[in-house]
Design a protein around this motif. Structure first.
Motif, PDB file in Angstrom:
ATOM      1  N   HIS A  36       0.789  -1.227   0.000  1.00  0.00           N
ATOM      2  CA  HIS A  36       0.000   0.000   0.000  1.00  0.00           C
ATOM      3  C   HIS A  36       0.827   1.286   0.000  1.00  0.00           C
ATOM      4  CE1 HIS A  36      -3.508  -2.505   0.562  1.00  0.00           C
ATOM      5  NE2 HIS A  36      -2.873  -3.120   1.554  1.00  0.00           N
ATOM      6  N   ALA A  37       2.124   1.186  -0.243  1.00  0.00           N
ATOM      7  CA  ALA A  37       2.962   2.389  -0.307  1.00  0.00           C
ATOM      8  C   ALA A  37       2.540   3.222  -1.516  1.00  0.00           C
ATOM      9  CB  ALA A  37       4.440   2.013  -0.410  1.00  0.00           C
ATOM     10  N   LEU A  38       2.436   4.522  -1.323  1.00  0.00           N
ATOM     11  CA  LEU A  38       2.033   5.421  -2.407  1.00  0.00           C
ATOM     12  C   LEU A  38       3.224   5.780  -3.284  1.00  0.00           C
ATOM     13  CD1 LEU A  38      -0.273   7.961  -0.507  1.00  0.00           C
ATOM     14  CD2 LEU A  38      -0.963   5.982  -1.871  1.00  0.00           C
ATOM     15  N   VAL A  39       2.977   5.879  -4.585  1.00  0.00           N
ATOM     16  CA  VAL A  39       4.013   6.351  -5.497  1.00  0.00           C
ATOM     17  C   VAL A  39       4.202   7.845  -5.274  1.00  0.00           C
ATOM     18  CG1 VAL A  39       3.612   4.547  -7.219  1.00  0.00           C
ATOM     19  CG2 VAL A  39       2.372   6.722  -7.390  1.00  0.00           C
ATOM     20  N   PHE A  40       5.350   8.359  -5.690  1.00  0.00           N
ATOM     21  CA  PHE A  40       5.744   9.738  -5.425  1.00  0.00           C
ATOM     22  C   PHE A  40       4.658  10.739  -5.823  1.00  0.00           C
ATOM     23  CE2 PHE A  40       8.609  13.474  -6.527  1.00  0.00           C
ATOM     24  CZ  PHE A  40       8.774  13.868  -5.210  1.00  0.00           C
ATOM     25  N   GLU A  41       4.101  10.598  -7.011  1.00  0.00           N
ATOM     26  CA  GLU A  41       3.098  11.555  -7.482  1.00  0.00           C
ATOM     27  C   GLU A  41       1.891  11.601  -6.545  1.00  0.00           C
ATOM     28  OE1 GLU A  41       4.465   9.114  -9.439  1.00  0.00           O
ATOM     29  OE2 GLU A  41       5.876  10.463 -10.419  1.00  0.00           O
ATOM     30  N   ARG A  42       1.482  10.459  -6.002  1.00  0.00           N
ATOM     31  CA  ARG A  42       0.325  10.421  -5.095  1.00  0.00           C
ATOM     32  C   ARG A  42       0.664  11.031  -3.742  1.00  0.00           C
ATOM     33  NH1 ARG A  42      -2.848   5.324  -4.886  1.00  0.00           N
ATOM     34  NH2 ARG A  42      -4.181   6.645  -3.625  1.00  0.00           N
ATOM     35  N   LEU A  43       1.951  11.050  -3.392  1.00  0.00           N
ATOM     36  CA  LEU A  43       2.375  11.684  -2.143  1.00  0.00           C
ATOM     37  C   LEU A  43       2.343  13.208  -2.241  1.00  0.00           C
ATOM     38  CD1 LEU A  43       5.304   9.294  -1.257  1.00  0.00           C
ATOM     39  CD2 LEU A  43       3.183   9.570   0.053  1.00  0.00           C
ATOM     40  N   LEU A  44       2.253  13.721  -3.470  1.00  0.00           N
ATOM     41  CA  LEU A  44       2.170  15.165  -3.691  1.00  0.00           C
ATOM     42  C   LEU A  44       0.737  15.638  -3.910  1.00  0.00           C
ATOM     43  CD1 LEU A  44       5.263  15.619  -6.042  1.00  0.00           C
ATOM     44  CD2 LEU A  44       5.110  16.137  -3.595  1.00  0.00           C
ATOM     45  N   ALA A  45      -0.228  14.735  -3.787  1.00  0.00           N
ATOM     46  CA  ALA A  45      -1.638  15.043  -4.044  1.00  0.00           C
ATOM     47  C   ALA A  45      -2.255  15.813  -2.878  1.00  0.00           C
ATOM     48  CB  ALA A  45      -2.412  13.739  -4.277  1.00  0.00           C
ATOM     49  N   PRO A  46      -3.336  16.530  -3.139  1.00  0.00           N
ATOM     50  CA  PRO A  46      -4.059  17.194  -2.045  1.00  0.00           C
ATOM     51  C   PRO A  46      -4.473  16.168  -0.987  1.00  0.00           C
ATOM     52  CG  PRO A  46      -4.884  17.933  -4.177  1.00  0.00           C
ATOM     53  CD  PRO A  46      -3.953  16.778  -4.449  1.00  0.00           C
ATOM     54  N   GLY A  47      -4.437  16.582   0.265  1.00  0.00           N
ATOM     55  CA  GLY A  47      -4.803  15.682   1.358  1.00  0.00           C
ATOM     56  C   GLY A  47      -3.642  14.870   1.892  1.00  0.00           C
ATOM     57  N   VAL A  48      -2.449  15.056   1.295  1.00  0.00           N
ATOM     58  CA  VAL A  48      -1.253  14.338   1.754  1.00  0.00           C
ATOM     59  C   VAL A  48      -0.169  15.371   2.057  1.00  0.00           C
ATOM     60  CG1 VAL A  48       0.501  12.606   1.181  1.00  0.00           C
ATOM     61  CG2 VAL A  48      -1.830  12.351   0.293  1.00  0.00           C
ATOM     62  N   ARG A  49       0.484  15.202   3.187  1.00  0.00           N
ATOM     63  CA  ARG A  49       1.595  16.072   3.592  1.00  0.00           C
ATOM     64  C   ARG A  49       2.852  15.206   3.585  1.00  0.00           C
ATOM     65  NH1 ARG A  49       0.269  20.704   6.254  1.00  0.00           N
ATOM     66  NH2 ARG A  49       1.972  20.575   7.771  1.00  0.00           N
ATOM     67  N   LEU A  50       3.716  15.396   2.599  1.00  0.00           N
ATOM     68  CA  LEU A  50       4.950  14.630   2.459  1.00  0.00           C
ATOM     69  C   LEU A  50       6.110  15.396   3.072  1.00  0.00           C
ATOM     70  CD1 LEU A  50       6.693  12.315   1.249  1.00  0.00           C
ATOM     71  CD2 LEU A  50       6.760  13.647  -0.883  1.00  0.00           C
ATOM     72  N   PHE A  51       6.952  14.675   3.808  1.00  0.00           N
ATOM     73  CA  PHE A  51       8.143  15.258   4.424  1.00  0.00           C
ATOM     74  C   PHE A  51       9.351  14.410   4.070  1.00  0.00           C
ATOM     75  CE2 PHE A  51       4.525  16.399   7.005  1.00  0.00           C
ATOM     76  CZ  PHE A  51       4.698  17.758   7.190  1.00  0.00           C
ATOM     77  N   ALA A  52      10.490  15.068   3.928  1.00  0.00           N
ATOM     78  CA  ALA A  52      11.748  14.366   3.665  1.00  0.00           C
ATOM     79  C   ALA A  52      12.799  14.855   4.649  1.00  0.00           C
ATOM     80  CB  ALA A  52      12.222  14.611   2.233  1.00  0.00           C
ATOM     81  N   GLY A  53      13.575  13.907   5.129  1.00  0.00           N
ATOM     82  CA  GLY A  53      14.704  14.228   5.988  1.00  0.00           C
ATOM     83  C   GLY A  53      15.966  14.184   5.151  1.00  0.00           C
ATOM     84  N   HIS A  54      16.803  15.200   5.290  1.00  0.00           N
ATOM     85  CA  HIS A  54      18.034  15.290   4.489  1.00  0.00           C
ATOM     86  C   HIS A  54      19.259  15.357   5.397  1.00  0.00           C
ATOM     87  CE1 HIS A  54      15.068  16.638   1.501  1.00  0.00           C
ATOM     88  NE2 HIS A  54      15.926  16.213   0.609  1.00  0.00           N
ATOM     89  N   LEU A  55      20.312  14.710   4.958  1.00  0.00           N
ATOM     90  CA  LEU A  55      21.642  14.833   5.544  1.00  0.00           C
ATOM     91  C   LEU A  55      22.568  15.235   4.415  1.00  0.00           C
ATOM     92  CD1 LEU A  55      22.050  11.653   7.797  1.00  0.00           C
ATOM     93  CD2 LEU A  55      21.909  14.031   8.558  1.00  0.00           C
ATOM     94  N   ASP A  56      23.309  16.277   4.623  1.00  0.00           N
ATOM     95  CA  ASP A  56      24.246  16.750   3.597  1.00  0.00           C
ATOM     96  C   ASP A  56      23.564  16.911   2.236  1.00  0.00           C
ATOM     97  OD1 ASP A  56      26.326  16.711   5.495  1.00  0.00           O
ATOM     98  OD2 ASP A  56      26.673  14.576   5.106  1.00  0.00           O
ATOM     99  N   GLY A  57      22.306  17.372   2.252  1.00  0.00           N
ATOM    100  CA  GLY A  57      21.594  17.660   1.015  1.00  0.00           C
ATOM    101  C   GLY A  57      20.983  16.472   0.300  1.00  0.00           C
ATOM    102  N   ARG A  58      21.114  15.274   0.855  1.00  0.00           N
ATOM    103  CA  ARG A  58      20.509  14.115   0.176  1.00  0.00           C
ATOM    104  C   ARG A  58      19.412  13.517   1.045  1.00  0.00           C
ATOM    105  NH1 ARG A  58      22.266   8.918   1.632  1.00  0.00           N
ATOM    106  NH2 ARG A  58      23.866   8.955   3.239  1.00  0.00           N
ATOM    107  N   PRO A  59      18.334  13.005   0.422  1.00  0.00           N
ATOM    108  CA  PRO A  59      17.236  12.435   1.201  1.00  0.00           C
ATOM    109  C   PRO A  59      17.674  11.134   1.885  1.00  0.00           C
ATOM    110  CG  PRO A  59      16.828  12.140  -1.146  1.00  0.00           C
ATOM    111  CD  PRO A  59      18.073  12.967  -1.012  1.00  0.00           C
TER     112      PRO A  59
END
Length: 160
Positions: A36-59
């Motif tokens: 049930h993991a969402l593909v990237f595009e669906r993580l950018l859809a309304p109703g979804v708040r996507l966050f990324a953690g970065h170290l030295d500029g990389r996710p």
């Protein structure tokens, strides 16, 4: 190790690759209809708040909150770079997601994760944070490949 967590609202090729690797890593854990993991595009859809953690500029970690219903959100796409697992990045992202939900008045956060051995560390992480097993929520149905978990967020008392 200092991680910087930010909301993602537009496409990012490095983050897209990170999430493609997430899906590849999950391929062996369950049949396609039980992943049930969402593909990237669906993580950018309304109703979804996507966050990324970065170290030295990389996710190096991701997490998202998706609306289930009023006051209830679901954690989606929690992932830590496999080379960095065990260093607290997952705990940090999970705490960040719960703080974000709480700050917006969300009273319940749930998740679906796998029931396979591969997911034992994830289930332990969620249990340690106070999540408990529950039944299916939202559009989910009982599935032997899924474990459903939830936590009730306690609203901050208002001072007078």
């Amino acid at each position: 190790m200092s991680i910087v967590i930010e909301r993602v609202e537009t496409a990012d090729p490095a983050l897209a690759e990170f999430l493609i690797a997430h899906h590849a890593e999950l391929e062996h854990t369950a049949p396609p209809e039980s992943r049930h993991a969402l593909v990237f595009e669906r993580l950018l859809a309304p109703g979804v708040r996507l966050f990324a953690g970065h170290l030295d500029g990389r996710p190096v970690s991701t997490g998202a909150l998706a609306t289930v219903e009023e006051g209830h959100e679901e954690i989606k796409s929690m992932r830590t770079d496999p080379a960095l697992r065990g260093r607290g990045l997952g705990r940090t992202m999970l705490a960040f997601l719960l703080e974000d939900a709480d700050a917006r008045g969300i009273s319940r956060v749930s998740l679906e994760t796998g029931s396979a051995e591969f997911f034992v560390p994830a289930r332990a992480l969620y249990s340690a944070a106070g999540f408990r097993e529950c039944g299916p929520f939202g559009g989910y149905v009982l599935d032997p490949h899924s474990t459903f978990m939830t936590i009730d967020l306690i609203p901050e008392p208002h001072t007078r």
